[in-house]
Design a protein around this motif. Sequence first.
Motif, PDB file in Angstrom:
ATOM      1  N   PRO A 254      -7.913   7.261  -0.263  1.00 48.27           N
ATOM      2  CA  PRO A 254      -6.922   6.368   0.332  1.00 48.27           C
ATOM      3  C   PRO A 254      -6.625   5.166  -0.571  1.00 48.27           C
ATOM      4  CG  PRO A 254      -8.620   6.958   1.921  1.00 48.27           C
ATOM      5  CD  PRO A 254      -9.107   7.409   0.575  1.00 48.27           C
TER       6      PRO A 254
ATOM      7  N   MET B 139       0.825  -1.199   0.000  1.00 49.85           N
ATOM      8  CA  MET B 139       0.000   0.000   0.000  1.00 49.85           C
ATOM      9  C   MET B 139       0.863   1.254   0.000  1.00 49.85           C
ATOM     10  SD  MET B 139      -2.888  -1.260   2.737  1.00 49.85           S
ATOM     11  CE  MET B 139      -3.659   0.360   2.845  1.00 49.85           C
TER      12      MET B 139
ATOM     13  N   LEU C 201      -2.638   6.850   3.825  1.00 54.40           N
ATOM     14  CA  LEU C 201      -1.862   6.475   2.652  1.00 54.40           C
ATOM     15  C   LEU C 201      -2.730   6.824   1.446  1.00 54.40           C
ATOM     16  CD1 LEU C 201      -1.462   4.019   4.994  1.00 54.40           C
ATOM     17  CD2 LEU C 201       0.301   3.373   3.363  1.00 54.40           C
TER      18      LEU C 201
ATOM     19  N   ALA D 227       1.231   4.622  -2.720  1.00 57.84           N
ATOM     20  CA  ALA D 227       0.762   5.910  -2.200  1.00 57.84           C
ATOM     21  C   ALA D 227       1.699   7.034  -2.614  1.00 57.84           C
ATOM     22  CB  ALA D 227       0.654   5.857  -0.676  1.00 57.84           C
TER      23      ALA D 227
ATOM     24  N   GLY E 256      -6.646   2.338   3.544  1.00 54.49           N
ATOM     25  CA  GLY E 256      -5.547   3.287   3.572  1.00 54.49           C
ATOM     26  C   GLY E 256      -5.758   4.450   4.514  1.00 54.49           C
TER      27      GLY E 256
END
Length: 223
Positions: free
Chosen positions: A123, A38, A111, A42, A129
């Motif tokens: 997110p 993740m 994120l 990001a 996120g």
Amino acid sequence: MHRFALLFAFAGCIPAFAQVPTAVPAPPSDTLSALRRMADGAAVVFAGEVVAIRRQMASVDDAVPEAVEVDFHVDDAVYGCQQGSIYTLREWGGLWSSENRYEVGQRRMMLLHAPGPGGFSSPVMGQDGAVPITSGNVDLRWVQTQTLQPSAPLTEQPVELPVDLPRPPRPFPISPPRGILPQAATFQPAPTYMRRTEIVPVTPALDAVLTLLHTWEAASHAR
């Protein structure tokens, strides 16, 4: 000649609509691997507190806002923003049609994707996120659901240890002696084995997770 011309014309069109199969990435094997994936996707990562929410309505009669702006005070910046600043997340209003996604006073480790041309962002992996922060810990339960063991308890993460222990008894039928009519099936335990698991929490300290995120970011720039 016309047939060959049509054949060549058709052959030239094949690449236009032929689809090359793309490989689907395997699920992460554990929670930290899921978090790193993740983070790699990001553009903005920080920990902060929601300080203001503004709903932008297209008209006074609309029930759903056109856009929602959420202001975060950035307590800890990893990348994509400045520590101590106010970061404004602009989301499509339709995401707020059924519930409030954030509340003033909430703390989150965010994120986020890079904002698009209209300034909208969201997110990574949906609300996974937007990781809740409670009492100095981050709640990675929803991040855990992306792993190979999504059915594990959401408050615990099983970790396999190299120790074999007897598996709980599993019955199997015993055949009756020859010449005797079968009665109700008789069962006895089968001598099988299982791996022992140790349960560890998935609510680590925020400082530890931020250190990991900074380390991953530095490693990505060093490549």
